[in-house]
Design an enzyme around this catalytic site. Structure first.
Site, mmCIF file in Angstrom:
data_model
loop_
_atom_site.group_PDB
_atom_site.id
_atom_site.type_symbol
_atom_site.label_atom_id
_atom_site.label_comp_id
_atom_site.label_asym_id
_atom_site.label_seq_id
_atom_site.Cartn_x
_atom_site.Cartn_y
_atom_site.Cartn_z
ATOM 1 N N ARG A 112 -17.310 -6.856 14.138
ATOM 2 C CA ARG A 112 -17.736 -7.123 15.355
ATOM 3 C C ARG A 112 -17.933 -5.745 16.260
ATOM 4 N NH1 ARG A 112 -12.887 -4.882 17.238
ATOM 5 N NH2 ARG A 112 -11.098 -5.415 16.015
ATOM 6 N N GLU A 123 0.908 -1.173 -0.245
ATOM 7 C CA GLU A 123 0.050 -0.123 0.155
ATOM 8 C C GLU A 123 0.951 1.264 0.116
ATOM 9 O OE1 GLU A 123 -2.601 0.470 3.266
ATOM 10 O OE2 GLU A 123 -3.813 -1.523 2.825
ATOM 11 N N HIS A 161 0.636 1.657 16.601
ATOM 12 C CA HIS A 161 -0.487 1.309 16.024
ATOM 13 C C HIS A 161 -1.690 0.719 16.901
ATOM 14 C CE1 HIS A 161 1.359 2.188 12.157
ATOM 15 N NE2 HIS A 161 2.260 1.176 12.252
#
Ligand code: ADP
Length: 515
Positions: A301, A209, A244
């Site tokens: 979820r 990416e 992160h």
């Protein structure tokens, strides 16, 4: 679109296949809905709050997750044997495991979440990117397929343009990502990423990416029912991350105006529709400085940070999950939702911010939660709880809400002045420091901000202030003295316990049998 779920009869008993604060949250939601609750627990969690609050509790195995909370087959067998007609997986553990959802379905038990098919499509980063590209949802520029070898990967990186990010196709939880700033670093990073991906996820597929510089992480909460309706409930800003991992979240995002909210909401609904998404889900985006946004992934979820959305929308997400799972259409208040007021969530971890965030297990000697207007605490621990090394070190979520951001910041300062957790280290000093940080106060956030400030020693002093050491020593002494007194008392009996009836008996009991 109608699925077999829409014809289901009301749920009578739900097994919660999780632990800690989220198990407590779901048990509460079940009770609010008049549904009987059962929880599983590991030997290490025998005296956890979920066990105390649920109608029924069952030991599922020893402390390590793969011998307890991850035993999908045993959990489904248990659900059948206790007559549960639904399973709520919470987050983490089996919540995004398509095989587990399938197993529930095959046993005639409602899995409270999306279909196994939607979970598996969204579980693969590569497949979900491909689906989103085809559905016209903006994704981070980069590859469509896994990269078979170094030569192909190097060429692709050159085309995308440095900096790039290598990601494990099966990655998650912030693991298996590598930032590469120049071509000379690429071969080493490629090899390392593949072997890391193989070791962590049993799958060494990686893809590329474009690396977006200093973006924000903005995610959209969606709900989908079994009648083809999908709605957006607005965004959460989750840019304050450590390596992160999210640590502070807020809603609405200081960077999102009504027009951007509408466009991101539409993209999220489009993303959910592309996989026939049902139940609660989160579509994550990176928001670049210029206002462009890119699809990152779908979390299939309930999210850790769901309460801030509850605070600003007034929608109880667990209640919504339960009614969707029972085949009901989305309630009218789920449509056309605009955020009202503001909310911030602080994740309180049992980690030492002065020592590189190392886990800080131990006994919570003294505990006082903040209270008053605009404060909500979601937790699975209480005074006397033993925090073990077996699970995620998150102790609690402190959710602060108010009419606007300034009021929430003022209440955050108040809450942090009231809170007291003795006996273990926590990340609370970091949140106190944030209240003095101009960028945080102004809502100028990006996903690298916390790491940059921490690494630069800008947020917290390098040395722990002396008074914090003193309070830990005092707690250790109190623990020692209380232990002397307790050793004269009988030990608690093992086995099943349930409901608040036993809470008096448990209060003050030391976790001597923690394994
Ligand atoms: P995981 O599933 O492991 O959590 P994500 O793909 O959701 O991984 O990314 C986690 C975090 O990594 C994001 O919140 C963001 O901080 C950062 N990140 C991921 N992809 C990029 C990218 N292309 N450019 C910049 N940062 C990224």
């Amino acid at each position: 679109m109608t699925s077999p779920n829409s014809t289901r009869k009301p749920l009578e008993k739900v097994l919660v296949a999780n632990r800690g604060e989220i198990a407590v949250r779901i048990v509460r939601g079940l009770r609010d809905a008049g549904i009987r609750s059962a929880v599983i627990y590991s030997e290490a969690d025998r005296q956890g709050l979920p066990v105390l609050l649920a109608d029924e509790a069952f030991c599922i195995g020893p402390a390590p997750s793969n011998e307890s909370y991850l035993r999908g087959e045993a959990i489904v067998d248990l659900a059948l044997s206790i007559g549960a007609d639904g399973v709520h997986p919470g987050y983490g553990f089996l919540s995004e495991n398509a095989d587990f959802a399938r197993r529930c379905q095959a046993a005639g038990i409602v899995f409270i979440g999306p279909s196994p098919d939607a979970i598996s499509k969204m579980g693969s980063k590569v497949e979900s990117r491909r689906l989103m590209m085809d559905a016209g949802v903006p994704v981070v520029p980069g590859g469509r397929d896994p990269l078979p070898d170094l030569a192909t990967a190097t060429e692709a990186a050159g085309q995308i343009g440095y900096p790039v990010m290598l990601k494990a196709a099966s990655g998650g939880g912030g693991k298996g990502m590598r930032l590469i700033r120049s071509a000379e670093d690429f071969p080493g990073a490629y090899r390392a990423a593949r072997s890391e991906a193989r070791a962590s996820f049993g799958d060494d597929d990686v893809y590329l990416e474009k690396y977006i510089e200093e973006p924000r992480h903005v995610e959209i909460q969606v709900l989908g029912d079994h009648h083809g309706n999908v709605v957006s409930l607005g965004e959460r800003e989750c840019s304050l991350q450590r390596r992160h991992q999210k640590v502070v979240e807020e809603a609405p995002s200081p960077a999102v105006d009504p027009d951007l909210r509408r466009r991101m909401g539409e993209a999220a609904v489009q993303a959910a529709r592309a996989v026939g998404y049902t139940n609660a889900g989160t579509v994550e985006f990176l928001l670049a400085e210029n206002g462009e946004f890119f699809f990152l992934e779908v979390n299939t979820r309930l999210q850790v940070e769901h309460p801030i959305t509850e605070r600003v929308t007034g929608i109880d997400l667990v209640a919504a999950q339960l009614s969707i799972a029972q085949g009901e259409p989305l309630a009218p208040e789920c449509y056309g939702v605009e955020p009202r007021g503001h909310a911030i969530e602080l994740r309180i971890y049992a980690e030492d911010p002065y020592r590189g965030f190392v886990p800080s297990p131990g006994r919570i000697e003294h505990l006082r939660w903040p209270e008053g207007p605009g404060i909500r605490v979601d937790t699975g621990v209480y005074e006397g709880s033993e925090v073990t090394i077996y699970y995620d070190p998150m102790l609690a979520k402190l959710i602060i809400s108010g009419a606007d951001r300034p009021q929430v910041l003022a209440r955050m300062a108040r809450a942090l002045s009231e809170i007291r957790i003795d006996g273990i280290r926590t990340t609370i000093p970091l949140y106190r420091a944030l209240l003095e940080d101009e960028d945080f106060l102004a809502g100028r956030l990006d996903i690298g901000m916390l790491d940059r400030k921490m690494d630069g020693g800008e947020l917290l002093p390098k040395e722990r202030p002396e008074e914090e050491d003193l309070s830990l020593i005092a707690a250790a002494l109190a623990h020692y003295e209380a232990g002397e007194r307790r050793s004269a008392r009988p030990a608690p009996s093992g086995g099943h316990r349930s409901g608040w009836r036993q809470s008096g008996r448990l209060a003050g009991v030391r976790g001597g049998s923690w394994s």
